[in-house]
Design a protein around this motif. Structure first.
Motif, PDB file in Angstrom:
ATOM      1  N   PHE A  52      30.960  38.132  42.813  1.00 29.21           N
ATOM      2  CA  PHE A  52      30.411  39.029  43.834  1.00 29.21           C
ATOM      3  C   PHE A  52      31.334  40.222  44.100  1.00 29.21           C
ATOM      4  O   PHE A  52      30.861  41.346  44.301  1.00 29.21           O
ATOM      5  N   LEU A  53      32.653  39.989  44.100  1.00 27.77           N
ATOM      6  CA  LEU A  53      33.592  41.077  44.370  1.00 27.77           C
ATOM      7  C   LEU A  53      33.557  42.145  43.289  1.00 27.77           C
ATOM      8  O   LEU A  53      33.738  43.343  43.578  1.00 27.77           O
ATOM      9  N   PRO A  57      31.085  46.799  43.064  1.00 25.25           N
ATOM     10  CA  PRO A  57      31.649  48.090  42.657  1.00 25.25           C
ATOM     11  C   PRO A  57      31.164  48.554  41.284  1.00 25.25           C
ATOM     12  O   PRO A  57      30.971  49.764  41.075  1.00 25.25           O
ATOM     13  N   LEU A  58      30.929  47.617  40.346  1.00 19.03           N
ATOM     14  CA  LEU A  58      30.417  48.028  39.046  1.00 19.03           C
ATOM     15  C   LEU A  58      28.991  48.567  39.165  1.00 19.03           C
ATOM     16  O   LEU A  58      28.642  49.575  38.544  1.00 19.03           O
ATOM     17  N   GLY A  98      37.735  39.507  35.076  1.00 13.66           N
ATOM     18  CA  GLY A  98      37.396  38.128  34.743  1.00 13.66           C
ATOM     19  C   GLY A  98      38.344  37.163  35.407  1.00 13.66           C
ATOM     20  O   GLY A  98      38.744  37.332  36.560  1.00 13.66           O
ATOM     21  N   GLU A  99      38.746  36.165  34.667  1.00 13.54           N
ATOM     22  CA  GLU A  99      39.563  35.101  35.248  1.00 13.54           C
ATOM     23  C   GLU A  99      40.954  35.592  35.639  1.00 13.54           C
ATOM     24  O   GLU A  99      41.593  35.034  36.524  1.00 13.54           O
ATOM     25  N   GLY A 100      41.459  36.639  34.980  1.00 10.58           N
ATOM     26  CA  GLY A 100      42.781  37.159  35.312  1.00 10.58           C
ATOM     27  C   GLY A 100      42.736  38.338  36.253  1.00 10.58           C
ATOM     28  O   GLY A 100      43.576  39.246  36.149  1.00 10.58           O
ATOM     29  N   TYR A 167      37.103  47.045  49.921  1.00 12.29           N
ATOM     30  CA  TYR A 167      35.682  47.114  50.251  1.00 12.29           C
ATOM     31  C   TYR A 167      35.390  48.069  51.402  1.00 12.29           C
ATOM     32  O   TYR A 167      34.254  48.543  51.524  1.00 12.29           O
ATOM     33  N   ILE A 168      36.357  48.372  52.211  1.00 13.64           N
ATOM     34  CA  ILE A 168      36.164  49.451  53.192  1.00 13.64           C
ATOM     35  C   ILE A 168      35.864  50.747  52.446  1.00 13.64           C
ATOM     36  O   ILE A 168      34.920  51.482  52.770  1.00 13.64           O
TER      37      ILE A 168
END
Length: 366
Positions: A52-53, A57-58, A98-100, A167-168
């Motif tokens: 979700f994060l 933005p993408l 991704g995971e990193g 996110y602000i």
């Protein structure tokens, strides 16, 4: 200086816009892949938060570039070069997410800032003031640049505060374009072009869903359960195509009340729903997911898809709002029932049946 493509008759998406969409789908594919693995049948909280994060933005990178191009594209060399450089930053960004995410966070945010800065400069450039009604564009460009700086400053904070700060900036970024400064109103959205761009991107994302389905089948021993899941998954993808495009022409009718930004924003939920459903089809084929996780994510995916899809028609075509509400409630109620089935492949069959049910309910629009 080339004239705005906005004023062309029979305007269509450019070859560069199609190329941009393909690069964007690569980045979205990397984000979606964060939900491609489960630990002992369950999604971890970190996976869900990462999805979700990163998705928002993408999505906003694609949306903000599309909003700018919809109004100010000239297909000039500066516009082409700016877009190609954004695509390069998207590739770098997609390679490090991704995971990193945590260890790569400074680079990811720097790439995001670079993309936002380029779009801000595109608004500030003389090209965006070719139309006398768009003097607000330079102020919008500065505002977008400030919000990008806010997001970039998040690299100086530790989690979870850094995500809050980021996110602000992102929310400011998303909200600024819907405002106009002063008495001059912005150039209206070119509705036909925007609808075409959204439709083309949705079609590409559906193609990615088919690739995910095929990938799930390629690495396992086939049996009647996973073959049934694969066939059902493909029928679901076909049903999604039918549901999305069958009434597509209604959005571009001359009497439509649809706002360009409303349509863009509603597609955030639709695209997230598509990503979740595509992942769940793959997990149903692999049979590697706990049924509770499948049930929860299935209902969330269905709800996001239908809310994102229906909102545009609800605003654009008031005369069918009653049917839209009824059909949506029926489908979601059916989805709530079929997720109680005892196996994930049975649930997938049930969800596909509810989508086919919606196709038949939708015939009343005609």
């Amino acid at each position: 200086m080339k004239p705005l493509k906005y004023h062309e008759k029979n305007r269509h998406a450019t070859w560069l816009e199609l190329f941009f969409d393909l690069i964007f789908v690569v980045a979205i594919g990397k984000v979606t892949h964060t939900l491609g693995h489960v630990q002992q049948g369950h999604f971890e909280q970190e996976q869900l938060w990462t999805f979700f994060l990163l998705f928002v933005p993408l999505w906003w990178v694609w949306s903000s570039h599309t909003i700018y191009s919809n109004r100010f594209d000239t297909d000039s060399n500066p516009h082409r070069l700016a877009t190609l450089f954004i695509m390069l930053l998207l590739i770098v960004l997609s390679a490090r997410i991704g995971e990193g995410l945590e260890e790569n966070y400074p680079l990811v945010m720097t790439c995001y800032f670079g993309i936002r800065a380029i779009i801000s400069l595109m608004y500030i450039s003389p090209i965006s003031r070719l139309d006398s009604r768009n003097e607000f564009s330079s102020r919008l460009g500065v505002a977008l640049l400030i919000s990008a700086v806010v997001s970039l400053s998040s690299i100086f904070y530790d989690p979870p505060l850094r995500y809050f700060v980021a996110y602000i900036g992102i929310f400011l970024d998303i909200l600024f374009p819907v405002f106009s400064w002063g008495k001059i109103k912005p150039l209206p959205t070119h509705t036909e072009h925007l609808i075409e761009r959204l439709g083309l991107l949705t079609l590409i994302l559906l193609g990615e869903s088919v690739i995910s389905l095929s990938g799930g089948l390629s690495s396992i021993q086939w049996d009647h359960y996973n073959v049934m899941a694969a066939i059902t998954g493909f029928i679901m993808i076909c049903s999604i195509w039918w549901i999305y495009f069958d009434s597509f022409y209604l959005l571009s009718k001359n009497d439509s009340n649809m706002s360009g930004h409303a349509l863009i924003y509603s597609h955030l939920f639709l695209f997230m729903g598509l990503a979740l459903l595509a992942n769940l089809i793959r997990h149903a084929i692999l049979n590697d997911i706990a049924i509770l996780d499948f049930q929860i994510m299935s209902f969330i995916g269905m709800t996001l898809f239908f809310l994102g899809k229906q909102y545009g028609y609800f605003i654009a075509v008031p005369k069918i709002r009653k049917y839209i509400v009824q059909n949506t409630l029926i489908v979601l109620a059916l989805a709530g029932l079929v997720i109680l089935l005892p196996r994930v492949d049975y649930i997938l069959c049930g969800l596909t049946a509810t989508m086919i049910c919606y196709v038949f309910l939708n015939f009343r629009y005609r």
